[in-house]
Each structure stands twice: as C-alpha cells, then as structure tokens.
Design a protein around this motif. Sequence first.
Motif: not given
Length: 210
Positions: A66-85
């Motif tokens: 119930r605490v897993v938010d797939s959409f929020f995690e997707l946004i976080g992963v994409l943001a981390a990817y952009l930051l790393l690049c």
Amino acid sequence: MAKYFSKEKWKYLFYTITHPMDGYYWIRHQERGSVPIAVLLVVLFSFSFSANRLLASFVVNDIDPRVVDSFFELIGVLAAYLLLCVSNWSITCLMNGEGRLKDIAIAIGYGTAPITIMMLLGTIVSRFVADDEQAFYTMIIAAGIAYGVIMILVGIMQVHNYSLGKTLITLFLTLVAVFIIIFLLLLLSNLLGMVVNFFRSVYTEIIFRT
C-alpha cells in the motif's frame, strides 16, 4: 521515429550487453545506439523495481504494497537519470571528455538493462524459494546490479575515452555534482517561494486597503 526503435538498434542493444567494451565504443564512433531505447530501458527499470517491491514473496520482501507508488517512483527514477546524465556531462566537459550528452544517456540507460532483467527474474524466483533459500534471490539481484554497474562504468569510460582511474574519479565528481544541483534546485525553489509569498502579501495588503 522508427529508426530509433529499428531491429538493428535492438540487436545492437543485446550485443552491447554481451560485449560492453566493443558495444559502447561503436555507439560513440558509429552512432549505433538509441537515446529513445535508453530512456525506455530506464522506464522499464522503474517498473521492474516497483514490481519487485509489490510482487516479491513475503519471504524476501517485507514492504507493505500500500505504500508503493509506481508513478511517483517512475518520476524519481527519470529525475535521477536526468540528473546523472547532466552532471556527468558537466563534469566531463571540464575534464576533456569526448562523449556527448546523448552518448552518456545511452551508456547509463543501456546499463540498466541487466538490472531490469535480473530484478524481474528475482521477483519470479522469490515466489518459489523457501525461508532458508533467500540466498538464491539475493544472488540474482546482486548479479544484475553488479553487471549493470560494470556496464555503466565501461560505457562512461568508452564514450569519454578515459582510463579506468579517470573514470572512477569522474563518477565520484558526478555524484558530487548531483548533490550540488539538488542543493541549488532546493535553494531556487525556496527563493521562488519567498518571492511568491511576498507578492501575495502585497496583493492581500492592497486588497484590504482598497
């Protein structure tokens, strides 16, 4: 758009996974990689991460679904990817790196492929392991992460034409740059909030006075 998802691009992705040294070299020098595929792989990695947290057996997973938010995690992963690049590109520009931003995006994106594959495999295996067999699940996940990190390391080294030592230094500085960018973004956000509150208070004062 079809050329970015062509059969040859997908075949070359699997070649890069099995031959990272040669694969990344030709991605940089013969444009054999695909940024859209790299982004898609990052999205799939996010989905596999969320699926693992949601579907892995209770034997290896104690997370409340119930605490897993797939959409929020997707946004976080994409943001981390952009930051790393962006961070790696900004650092390597100062350290005579030969790679372009698109090459860095491909190197990091392709590196998530083995992690995604092994995470999905680990999630499936977790449904069949007993309490004393958690080591099999851990080994699968650890192998995927280790190979993914190696691929990213080799990718950065090849696209920038760096030695291993210089690549490790660059990656460390990249992480430092990530934290600096995050700090500046938070500072900017706080400043914008103060400006908005100031004009809001001025507007409110004018309304009450009139």
